[in-house]
Design an enzyme around this catalytic site. Structure first.
Site, PDB file in Angstrom:
ATOM      1  N   LYS A 110       0.866  -1.171  -0.032  1.00 44.54           N
ATOM      2  CA  LYS A 110      -0.023  -0.183   0.056  1.00 44.54           C
ATOM      3  C   LYS A 110       0.670   1.187   0.101  1.00 44.54           C
ATOM      4  CE  LYS A 110      -4.615  -1.196   1.667  1.00 44.54           C
ATOM      5  NZ  LYS A 110      -4.725  -2.546   1.625  1.00 44.54           N
ATOM      6  N   HIS A 219     -14.967  -2.852   7.187  1.00 44.84           N
ATOM      7  CA  HIS A 219     -14.172  -2.355   6.342  1.00 44.84           C
ATOM      8  C   HIS A 219     -14.290  -3.384   5.046  1.00 44.84           C
ATOM      9  CE1 HIS A 219     -12.709   0.666   8.851  1.00 44.84           C
ATOM     10  NE2 HIS A 219     -12.260  -0.409   9.785  1.00 44.84           N
ATOM     11  N   ARG A 276      -6.280  -7.935  -9.800  1.00 38.80           N
ATOM     12  CA  ARG A 276      -7.099  -9.271  -9.824  1.00 38.80           C
ATOM     13  C   ARG A 276      -8.562  -8.866 -10.307  1.00 38.80           C
ATOM     14  NH1 ARG A 276     -10.336  -8.835  -5.326  1.00 38.80           N
ATOM     15  NH2 ARG A 276      -9.373  -8.018  -3.462  1.00 38.80           N
TER      16      ARG A 276
HETATM   17  P1  ADP Z   1      -8.316  -3.535   1.967  1.00 34.70           P
HETATM   18  O1  ADP Z   1      -7.144  -3.749   1.164  1.00 34.70           O
HETATM   19  O2  ADP Z   1      -8.390  -4.263   3.165  1.00 34.70           O
HETATM   20  O3  ADP Z   1      -9.324  -3.598   1.038  1.00 34.70           O
HETATM   21  P2  ADP Z   1      -8.542  -0.633   1.690  1.00 34.70           P
HETATM   22  O4  ADP Z   1      -7.362   0.310   1.937  1.00 34.70           O
HETATM   23  O5  ADP Z   1      -8.975  -0.964   0.411  1.00 34.70           O
HETATM   24  O6  ADP Z   1      -8.192  -1.989   2.470  1.00 34.70           O
HETATM   25  O7  ADP Z   1      -9.847   0.012   2.582  1.00 34.70           O
HETATM   26  C1  ADP Z   1     -10.827  -1.193   3.000  1.00 34.70           C
HETATM   27  C2  ADP Z   1     -11.922  -0.151   3.462  1.00 34.70           C
HETATM   28  O8  ADP Z   1     -11.814   0.645   4.588  1.00 34.70           O
HETATM   29  C3  ADP Z   1     -12.416   1.221   2.575  1.00 34.70           C
HETATM   30  O9  ADP Z   1     -13.505   0.710   1.443  1.00 34.70           O
HETATM   31  C4  ADP Z   1     -13.048   2.127   3.482  1.00 34.70           C
HETATM   32  O10 ADP Z   1     -14.055   1.731   3.880  1.00 34.70           O
HETATM   33  C5  ADP Z   1     -12.053   2.079   4.704  1.00 34.70           C
HETATM   34  N1  ADP Z   1     -10.829   3.133   4.757  1.00 34.70           N
HETATM   35  C6  ADP Z   1      -9.742   2.775   4.093  1.00 34.70           C
HETATM   36  N2  ADP Z   1      -8.842   3.616   4.292  1.00 34.70           N
HETATM   37  C7  ADP Z   1      -9.683   4.822   4.598  1.00 34.70           C
HETATM   38  C8  ADP Z   1      -9.632   6.115   5.179  1.00 34.70           C
HETATM   39  N3  ADP Z   1      -8.333   6.451   5.085  1.00 34.70           N
HETATM   40  N4  ADP Z   1     -10.366   6.849   5.784  1.00 34.70           N
HETATM   41  C9  ADP Z   1     -11.612   6.460   5.915  1.00 34.70           C
HETATM   42  N5  ADP Z   1     -11.985   4.866   5.831  1.00 34.70           N
HETATM   43  C10 ADP Z   1     -10.904   4.314   5.022  1.00 34.70           C
HETATM   44  P1  ADP Z   2     -13.128  -7.215  -3.143  1.00 36.13           P
HETATM   45  O1  ADP Z   2     -11.528  -6.504  -2.828  1.00 36.13           O
HETATM   46  O2  ADP Z   2     -12.729  -8.006  -4.453  1.00 36.13           O
HETATM   47  O3  ADP Z   2     -14.065  -6.404  -3.100  1.00 36.13           O
HETATM   48  P2  ADP Z   2     -12.523  -8.507  -0.696  1.00 36.13           P
HETATM   49  O4  ADP Z   2     -12.043  -7.550  -0.239  1.00 36.13           O
HETATM   50  O5  ADP Z   2     -13.633  -9.033   0.018  1.00 36.13           O
HETATM   51  O6  ADP Z   2     -13.032  -8.548  -1.907  1.00 36.13           O
HETATM   52  O7  ADP Z   2     -11.564  -9.903  -0.862  1.00 36.13           O
HETATM   53  C1  ADP Z   2     -11.730 -10.883  -1.588  1.00 36.13           C
HETATM   54  C2  ADP Z   2     -11.339 -12.061  -0.867  1.00 36.13           C
HETATM   55  O8  ADP Z   2      -9.881 -11.860  -1.075  1.00 36.13           O
HETATM   56  C3  ADP Z   2     -11.652 -12.215   0.405  1.00 36.13           C
HETATM   57  O9  ADP Z   2     -11.594 -13.824   0.501  1.00 36.13           O
HETATM   58  C4  ADP Z   2     -10.622 -11.694   1.205  1.00 36.13           C
HETATM   59  O10 ADP Z   2     -10.284 -12.331   2.495  1.00 36.13           O
HETATM   60  C5  ADP Z   2      -9.215 -12.265   0.400  1.00 36.13           C
HETATM   61  N1  ADP Z   2      -8.459 -11.134   0.540  1.00 36.13           N
HETATM   62  C6  ADP Z   2      -8.089  -9.795  -0.124  1.00 36.13           C
HETATM   63  N2  ADP Z   2      -7.108  -9.073   0.141  1.00 36.13           N
HETATM   64  C7  ADP Z   2      -6.213 -10.150   0.521  1.00 36.13           C
HETATM   65  C8  ADP Z   2      -4.873 -10.192   0.887  1.00 36.13           C
HETATM   66  N3  ADP Z   2      -4.209  -9.046   0.753  1.00 36.13           N
HETATM   67  N4  ADP Z   2      -4.698 -11.220   1.478  1.00 36.13           N
HETATM   68  C9  ADP Z   2      -5.052 -12.214   1.514  1.00 36.13           C
HETATM   69  N5  ADP Z   2      -6.621 -12.460   1.277  1.00 36.13           N
HETATM   70  C10 ADP Z   2      -7.251 -11.469   0.968  1.00 36.13           C
END
Ligand code: ADP
Ligand code: ADP
Ligand code: MG
Length: 471
Positions: A110, A219, A276
């Site tokens: 990230k 989240h 992906r």
């Molecule tokens: P992941 O890799 O787990 O998907 P993300 O960075 O995409 O992590 O964040 C997942 C969710 O967490 C976002 O969709 C949002 O709802 C919340 N989130 C992430 N970063 C922020 C932020 N800086 N401020 C507020 N909400 C956040």
């Molecule tokens: P999307 O980002 O496609 O909206 P999710 O955040 O729900 O969906 O992630 C999809 C699947 O991949 C889930 O089973 C989640 O636990 C897994 N996943 C997402 N990011 C990672 C990661 N960095 N490492 C391991 N598993 C992950």
């Protein structure tokens, strides 16, 4: 030309990938571990290979060679965002249906991805390695290698930062084998809006419009739709251009997603890029007519995108509900069991991407996502009505699930107003209240050998969702 693909995944996504492969007359090889011996993705493929782990890239590539597959599709989760599978494929001369290993590596980090996007002129959420200035609070501690909403901590006051970083780091180390964390400015009441992108190996990059994913728990998304009610033509143009700039910055190859956060005053920031196929990709397919898995295969074959940005014209509205084996009323705890009855909804504009059916055993081994219910209709109002109807028609007995909860969310007036953000569920505790009447089906399943007590506040461990037809 790709003739045989090993699908390095399980559940609904393995089955969904298989659908497209069959339409393309490409053979499919499934892989399965012990707990998946009887799972539906195994007979759905042309051949199946037993493996020890979905997380062992070498073993999966060995299976592909043994079965004569010329390509591997990683699906989502598991190895899809780990550079190892892409690398092992390169070594073995097998096509990886996804981006190059270096793209996966830099976008899976990230901090690195934010650094690259910033230098490409894409706005990013402000972040710090360690101590942010006092004016930055509230902040979010995040895992550098995070995903699936794991490893995040909201911190309101500076004095709580050290402890939050330590605990997020422990969680990240367990979940991602990477203990690094960083601190990001926490945006209040944001929307999560992401753009689907496609890039071929000839330097062409386009976006395939947005998906609104603000209805989340922990989240992680549970309801997604397109178009977003936050979108204006101008904002779509700006965010779409940023998404394409992000794709170009890494010369992205394949299907990917650029995630943004949109604040209440309309500023947007890059959050991360997922290298992906996304869980919620079907809503994009429903409104554009594209089959994103087919696009992935064609790109992996080295073909050019056969259309330009201006050729894409989305039609209507699509919405997806993620059907999880979990109990929303009990802090979304995962549920297990055997599916006794599985009656899927059907009818105009209804699509079900499912990994389970009658007699499927839902265990703690894997992610509790069972299926995705997707609808298409000409307008958002019509899509909501259709989703309500489809959820009400869905009978899934034997494993507690979130179908009834999803129906309550979809029926909420604030949801239908379209003024949603990621804090929606926190603002609606009433959606977590279960009606006290024990539905007829629960009694039925209890008599079929489910949990016996069905009285008072103690609900049976078989929740039912098709009860609207009886009430
Ligand atoms: P992941 O890799 O787990 O998907 P993300 O960075 O995409 O992590 O964040 C997942 C969710 O967490 C976002 O969709 C949002 O709802 C919340 N989130 C992430 N970063 C922020 C932020 N800086 N401020 C507020 N909400 C956040
Ligand atoms: P999307 O980002 O496609 O909206 P999710 O955040 O729900 O969906 O992630 C999809 C699947 O991949 C889930 O089973 C989640 O636990 C897994 N996943 C997402 N990011 C990672 C990661 N960095 N490492 C391991 N598993 C992950
Ligand atoms: Mg994300």
């Amino acid at each position: 030309m790709i003739r045989k693909v090993l699908i390095a995944n399980r559940g609904e996504i393995a089955i969904r990938i298989g659908h497209t492969l069959r339409e393309m007359e490409i053979e499919a090889v499934a892989v399965f571990t012990d707990p998946d011996e009887h799972s539906l993705h195994v007979p759905a493929a042309d051949a199946a290979c037993h493996i020890e782990s979905y997380l062992d890239a070498r073993e999966i590539v060995r299976a592909a060679k043994e079965y004569g597959a010329d390509a591997i599709h990683p699906g989502y989760g598991f190895l899809s965002e780990s550079p190892s599978l892409s690398e092992e494929c390169e070594k073995a001369g097998i096509i990886f249906i996804g981006p190059r290993p270096d793209t996966i590596r830099s976008m899976g980090d990230k901090l690195e991805s934010k650094r690259m996007m910033k230098s490409a002129g894409v706005p990013v959420v402000p972040s710090w390695d360690g101590n942010p200035p006092a004016s930055a609070y509230p902040v979010l501690v995040k895992a550098v290698g995070g995903g699936g909403g794991k490893g995040m901590r909201l911190v309101e006051k500076a004095e709580d930062l050290a402890e939050a970083m330590a605990s997020a780091s422990r969680e990240a180390s367990k979940a991602f084998n990477d203990s690094r964390v960083f601190v990001e400015k926490y945006i209040r009441r944001p929307r999560h809006i992401e753009f689907q992108i496609l890039g071929d190996s000839h330097g062409n990059h386009i976006h395939v419009f947005e998906r609104e994913c603000s209805i989340q728990r922990r989240h992680q998304k549970i309801i997604e739709e397109t178009p977003s009610t936050a979108m204006t033509l101008k904002l779509r143009e700006e965010m779409g251009a940023a998404a394409v700039a992000a794709a170009k910055a890494v010369d992205y190859r394949g299907a990917g997603t650029v995630e943004f956060i949109l604040d209440p005053i309309g500023s947007f920031y890059f959050l991360e890029m997922n290298t992906r196929l996304q869980v919620e990709h079907p809503v994009t397919e429903m409104t554009t007519g594209l089959d994103l898995v087919r696009e992935q295969v064609l790109i992996a074959e080295g073909q050019r995108l056969s259309y330009r940005q201006a050729d894409l014209h989305p039609v209507g509205h699509s919405m997806e509900c993620r059907i999880y084996a979990e109990v929303p009323e009990e802090n979304f705890r995962p549920s297990t069991g055997t599916i006794e009855i599985f009656e899927a909804p059907a009818g105009p504009g209804v699509r079900l991407d499912s990994g389970v059916g009658k007699n499927a055993v839902v265990s703690y081994h894997f992610d509790p996502l069972l299926a995705k219910l997707i609808v298409w209709a000409s307008s958002r109002e019509a899509a909501i009505e259709r989703m309500k109807r489809a959820l009400a028609d869905f009978v899934l007995l034997g494993v507690r699930n979130n179908i009834e909860f999803l129906h309550r969310v979809i029926s909420d007036p604030e949801f239908s107003s379209g003024k949603i953000d990621t804090g929606f569920l926190d603002r609606h505790p009433e959606l977590f209240t279960v009606s006290t009447d024990v539905p007829v089906e629960a009694l039925l399943v209890a008599s079929l050998g489910g949990e016996k007590t069905v009285s008072g506040a103690h609900l049976p461990d078989v929740w039912t969702s098709g009860f609207w037809r009886n009430s």
